[in-house]
Design a protein around this motif. Structure first.
Motif, short mmCIF file in Angstrom:
data_model
loop_
_atom_site.label_atom_id
_atom_site.label_comp_id
_atom_site.label_asym_id
_atom_site.label_seq_id
_atom_site.Cartn_x
_atom_site.Cartn_y
_atom_site.Cartn_z
N TYR A 227 0.43 -0.49 -0.28
CA TYR A 227 0.29 -0.07 -0.48
C TYR A 227 1.14 1.14 0.24
O TYR A 227 -0.12 2.36 -0.65
CB TYR A 227 -0.91 0.28 1.94
CG TYR A 227 -1.74 -0.89 1.24
CD1 TYR A 227 -2.22 -1.49 0.16
CD2 TYR A 227 -2.47 -1.76 2.65
CE1 TYR A 227 -3.60 -2.40 0.07
CE2 TYR A 227 -3.42 -2.32 2.22
CZ TYR A 227 -3.78 -3.06 1.32
OH TYR A 227 -4.74 -3.90 1.12
N ARG A 228 1.79 1.17 0.68
CA ARG A 228 2.54 2.26 0.43
C ARG A 228 3.97 2.41 -0.47
O ARG A 228 4.00 1.47 -1.47
CB ARG A 228 3.14 2.36 2.01
CG ARG A 228 2.71 2.50 3.67
CD ARG A 228 2.06 2.94 3.51
NE ARG A 228 1.48 2.89 4.76
CZ ARG A 228 0.17 3.57 5.12
NH1 ARG A 228 0.20 5.19 4.64
NH2 ARG A 228 -0.96 3.94 6.27
N GLU B 142 1.83 7.35 -5.42
CA GLU B 142 1.05 7.75 -6.04
C GLU B 142 0.90 8.07 -7.09
O GLU B 142 -0.26 8.52 -7.88
CB GLU B 142 0.20 8.67 -4.71
CG GLU B 142 -0.64 7.55 -4.30
CD GLU B 142 -1.51 8.18 -2.76
OE1 GLU B 142 -1.74 9.65 -3.30
OE2 GLU B 142 -1.47 8.04 -1.99
N LYS B 143 2.10 8.42 -7.96
CA LYS B 143 2.70 8.45 -9.52
C LYS B 143 2.65 7.25 -10.19
O LYS B 143 2.33 8.04 -11.63
CB LYS B 143 3.74 10.06 -8.85
CG LYS B 143 3.35 10.70 -8.45
CD LYS B 143 3.96 12.58 -8.68
CE LYS B 143 3.61 13.45 -8.11
NZ LYS B 143 5.05 14.81 -8.59
N ARG C 243 0.95 5.16 -9.95
CA ARG C 243 0.04 3.81 -10.06
C ARG C 243 -1.50 5.05 -9.46
O ARG C 243 -0.84 5.78 -9.26
CB ARG C 243 0.20 3.12 -9.31
CG ARG C 243 0.28 3.30 -7.54
CD ARG C 243 1.33 2.03 -6.48
NE ARG C 243 1.58 2.30 -5.51
CZ ARG C 243 1.60 1.69 -4.28
NH1 ARG C 243 1.39 0.51 -4.34
NH2 ARG C 243 1.80 1.85 -3.06
N SER C 244 -1.95 4.50 -9.74
CA SER C 244 -3.20 5.47 -10.04
C SER C 244 -3.40 4.76 -8.31
O SER C 244 -3.10 3.94 -7.63
CB SER C 244 -3.90 5.02 -10.91
OG SER C 244 -5.14 3.69 -9.97
N LYS C 245 -4.57 6.59 -7.69
CA LYS C 245 -4.96 6.22 -6.47
C LYS C 245 -6.29 5.11 -6.31
O LYS C 245 -6.07 3.54 -5.43
CB LYS C 245 -5.70 7.07 -5.63
CG LYS C 245 -4.90 8.12 -5.56
CD LYS C 245 -5.19 9.68 -4.52
CE LYS C 245 -5.24 9.82 -3.53
NZ LYS C 245 -4.83 11.31 -3.34
N ASP C 246 -6.84 4.66 -7.75
CA ASP C 246 -7.82 4.05 -7.62
C ASP C 246 -7.38 2.28 -7.59
O ASP C 246 -7.99 1.38 -7.05
CB ASP C 246 -8.89 3.43 -9.28
CG ASP C 246 -9.56 5.63 -9.29
OD1 ASP C 246 -9.74 6.02 -7.70
OD2 ASP C 246 -10.03 5.30 -10.41
N GLU C 247 -6.32 1.99 -8.12
CA GLU C 247 -5.40 0.56 -7.35
C GLU C 247 -5.55 0.47 -6.12
O GLU C 247 -5.50 -0.07 -6.16
CB GLU C 247 -4.34 0.95 -8.72
CG GLU C 247 -3.13 -0.91 -8.81
CD GLU C 247 -2.53 -0.40 -9.01
OE1 GLU C 247 -1.12 0.02 -10.14
OE2 GLU C 247 -1.09 -1.05 -8.67
N ILE C 248 -4.95 1.19 -5.47
CA ILE C 248 -4.47 1.67 -4.77
C ILE C 248 -5.81 1.36 -3.29
O ILE C 248 -6.15 -0.14 -3.03
CB ILE C 248 -3.84 2.82 -3.78
CG1 ILE C 248 -2.63 2.36 -3.94
CG2 ILE C 248 -4.15 1.84 -2.49
CD1 ILE C 248 -2.06 3.65 -4.20
N ILE C 249 -6.70 2.04 -3.93
CA ILE C 249 -8.62 1.64 -2.81
C ILE C 249 -8.82 0.50 -3.55
O ILE C 249 -9.79 -0.50 -2.60
CB ILE C 249 -9.24 2.90 -3.73
CG1 ILE C 249 -8.92 4.10 -3.05
CG2 ILE C 249 -11.24 2.77 -3.61
CD1 ILE C 249 -9.25 5.74 -3.64
#
Lengths: 402, 324
Positions: free
Chosen positions: A291-292, A302-303, A305-311
């Motif tokens: 996650y980090r 977060e650059k 990969r997308s935020k959506d991917e993490i969420i």
């Protein structure tokens, strides 16, 4: 190369790319590289290796995963508060890998890993207090403040680090397996690395040695999809998956769903049996997700990969959430118990930080300790002292001046 | 006392320690079935078999790392580099894992490994095969570095190294492998950190390590014969630990020093020794500490020129005369 197995459509499989890959899958037969995507947790639960877990053991495994998550969360806060120096590589998201694999180990089985080490350290049974103190650089740290976040060791728990250079620990783990075989012990070594390590020469040299000499080592690629900020497709050449490179050395390999504890246990168990019974190596690629950032200093987490991917990961694939659901369904755990476990894990992590905070820094003289066995043990054995004369230290910074 | 070659002395040390301790094994390229690229291990595979003499593929990083890992579990690997020049592809294993694992664990583990092989120029093999990395290695706390200059030392120091609980790098010399010295049949160990005074003298100290100690002895002969200068010759035997006491005692006696090594000069062992001498025996010096080393360029191939590049007795004499 020919056949559907090597079509470009599934050439780059990312854990975050599940839907795309599934949609383009042409064959009904699941190839080995994709096996991890189609695991059925209920089927896995019926396997003997998972059936043999008692309720208490299951709760323990769940608890350990939560303890790792909370420890890492607490570490991050301490890091952000300036209490922890250097780098901090967090294991959040990958907990099922360390806990699942290490849950299978016996007295003659050993563990070695890279710098993302806290999960493995807790899984082998290291006390979070000296671990946290180590990161704070305190004298009560597990290495007396000499190793830091990346370098944690517990030989009494068959745990050999905690190594900072990508891939450098893999020949060492192969050597641990070599020693077990040399000593005639029925044991194995789990040698962990990230997906970035797979392109290091030392890893391939170790692969060759392990296969050539039939060593009981299990190479575990914890594939969290990014080697620092570089995705696999920009760093690694492969037809289907990274573990498949084992075929070049005639080694067995498999892919594992790192979000499903039961799958981690099932496939690692096969590899351990191969090591114990046949003294043969295996490469396991365990698909997981961090996650980090690569480290907390990785501001670009977060650059690339997308935020959506993490969420999406946190909501749908989180190993702790999935395990909790499964255990509640099995009647092993209740929501209430889970909350208690989480609360206790938080408390444990906070206590570790308090312990670290209150502990003293090492005395300056200790800089010179632990470099040489013969210096540390001076005065114990006159024969050894006789063989180790002369000067070992060429600058002491005046720390011994009165 | 029997005369045996340096090669035989190393082999005898290995054979005795393999026989003595079941945890000792030898691993390296061509060490077993081929009998050793330089025949140091000749006959050992026949005698001790596959378990104790292990032929490794050409993977220095891989097998040195494997040896370090095995040593963590209590084995005592003796890893052979066909040339120490090949250590450069294994640097991470040697100098991160080998030297620092004990420290980074807070002393929780030991690395009782020996890494040995020849480290010398003078054989017309060009720059890639002529490295002398004793200074580089000794720059890493956690490592012990020994450079035996003769068969007697090679045997005694090798046995000490194998029994030691720290990583010890032994730097030998292909030029010396075929030369003979008196070596007793009965067992002996030589301490690390204890220099050997090859010749007592009162006018100047020629201090050296490895084969340069022999060249220095030759130079001392010329100084005595032609110039009536009584040189003391000290062979350090080990670089780290370092016998500072013997060095300083000699300086206090002769008040003049030349340090001789076959290594390159920049950050060489001689630089460290000169620093210690000026720092700890400044008042006893009647002249600057002089150094003789390999000429400061990558090792040249051309036969007559490589002879010039490596210190010979004439160069040492010339340097000594500058301060006598």
């Amino acid at each position: 190369m020919s056949g559907e197995k090597y079509t470009t459509s599934n050439r780059f499989i990312h854990p975050n790319d599940h839907r795309t890959v599934t949609a383009k899958k042409k064959s009904k037969t699941i190839n080995k590289a994709e096996r991890w995507q189609d695991v059925d947790v209920h089927e896995l639960a019926q396997l003997e290796i998972n059936q043999r877990l008692s309720t208490d053991e299951k709760v323990r495994l769940y608890t350990d995963m939560v303890r790792i998550r909370r420890f890492e969360g607490r570490s991050l806060r301490s890091y952000q508060a300036g209490k922890i120096g250097g780098f901090l590589h967090l294991y959040e998201g990958q907990e099922a890998v360390a806990v699942g694999t290490i849950s299978l180990l016996g007295a003659d089985d050993h563990v070695i890993t890279a710098y993302r080490v806290h999960g493995h350290a807790i899984a082998v049974g290291m006390d979070p207090k000296p671990m946290m103190a180590e990161m704070y650089g305190k004298y009560t740290g597990c290495a007396k403040g000499k190793g830091g976040s990346m370098h944690m060791f517990a030989p009494d728990k068959n745990f050999w680090g905690g190594h900072g250079i990508v891939g450098g620990q893999i020949p060492l783990g192969t050597g641990l397996a070599f020693a077990l075989k040399y000593q005639g012990k029925k044991g194995c070594c789990l040698a962990y690395m990230g997906d970035g390590a797979i392109n290091q020469g030392a890893v391939h040299e170790a692969y060759n040695l392990a296969a050539l000499w039939n060593l009981p080592v299990i190479f575990i690629i914890e594939n969290n999809a990014y080697s620092m900020g570089t995705s696999q497709e920009r760093s690694s050449a492969f037809p289907d998956c990274l573990a498949q490179r084992a075929e070049a050395y005639g080694m067995e390999w498999d892919t594992v769903n790192g979000n499903i504890l039961y799958d981690v246990r099932a496939k690692t168990y096969e590899a351990i049996k191969r090591a114990h019974d046949e003294s043969r190596p295996t490469v396991l690629e365990i698909f997981t997700y961090r996650y980090r950032g690569h480290s907390v200093a990785d501001a670009n987490a977060e650059k690339y990969r997308s935020k959506d991917e993490i969420i999406d990961y946190k909501d749908n694939k989180d190993p702790i959430t999935l395990l909790r659901k499964q255990f509640i369904e099995e009647g092993v755990l209740t929501e209430e118990q889970a909350k208690e476990i989480d609360k206790a894990a938080n408390e444990e992590a906070n206590e570790a930080a308090e312990f670290a905070e209150k502990s003293p820094f090492p005395p300056a003289e200790s800089i010179l300790d632990d470099s040489y066995w013969s210096s540390d043990n001076k005065g114990q054995d006159p024969e050894i002292d006789e063989l180790n004369q002369g000067r070992f230290v060429f600058e002491d910074g005046g720390i011994f001046d009165k | 006392m029997p005369l045996i070659t340096y090669r035989q002395a190393v082999k005898d040390a290995l054979a005795e320690e393999i026989a003595r301790d079941p945890n000792v094994f030898v691993m390296g390229e061509e060490v077993a079935q081929y009998n050793g690229a330089y025949k140091v291990t000749e006959g050992l595979w026949d005698k001790f078999g596959d378990k104790r003499l292990v032929d490794a593929p050409i993977s220095e990083a891989g097998f040195v790392g494997l040896g370090i890992g095995a040593s963590m579990l209590g084995l005592r690997p003796v890893m052979e580099f066909m040339f120490w020049s090949f250590c450069y592809v294994a640097f991470d294993q040697l100098l991160n894992n080998g030297s620092f694992c004990r420290y980074m664990s807070g002393g929780l583990m030991n690395i009782p490994i020996v890494v040995r092989g020849p480290a010398n120029g003078g054989t017309n093999v060009g720059a890639t095969h002529s490295h002398t990395p004793e200074n580089l290695c000794a720059n890493h706390p956690g490592i012990k570095v020994v450079c035996p200059s003769n068969a007697y030392d090679a045997k005694g120091l090798m046995k000490t190294a194998i029994r030691d609980n720290d990583p010890v790098f032994v730097m030998e010399s292909t030029v010396l492998y075929g030369q003979k010295w008196e070596v007793p049949e009965e067992e002996y160990l030589i301490p690390m950190g204890k220099a050997n005074i090859l010749k007592e003298g009162k006018d100047i100290s020629l201090i050296a390590h490895g084969r340069a100690a022999i060249t220095s002895l030759e130079a001392a002969g010329i100084l005595a014969e032609k110039y009536d200068i009584d040189a003391e010759v000290i062979d350090l035997r080990s670089i780290r630990p370092l016998d500072v006491e013997t060095i300083l005692a000699s300086v206090k006696k002769t008040n003049r020093v030349v340090y001789i090594e076959e290594n390159k000069p920049f950050c060489g062992v001689g630089a460290q020794i000169a620093s210690i001498i000026q720092d700890e025996a400044f008042d006893h010096l009647d002249a600057p500490v002089k150094r003789v080393s390999a000429i400061d360029a990558p090792q040249i191939y051309s036969m007559p020129l490589e002879k010039i590049q490596i210190p010979d007795a004439a160069r040492i004499v010339k340097k000594a005369l500058e301060i006598c």
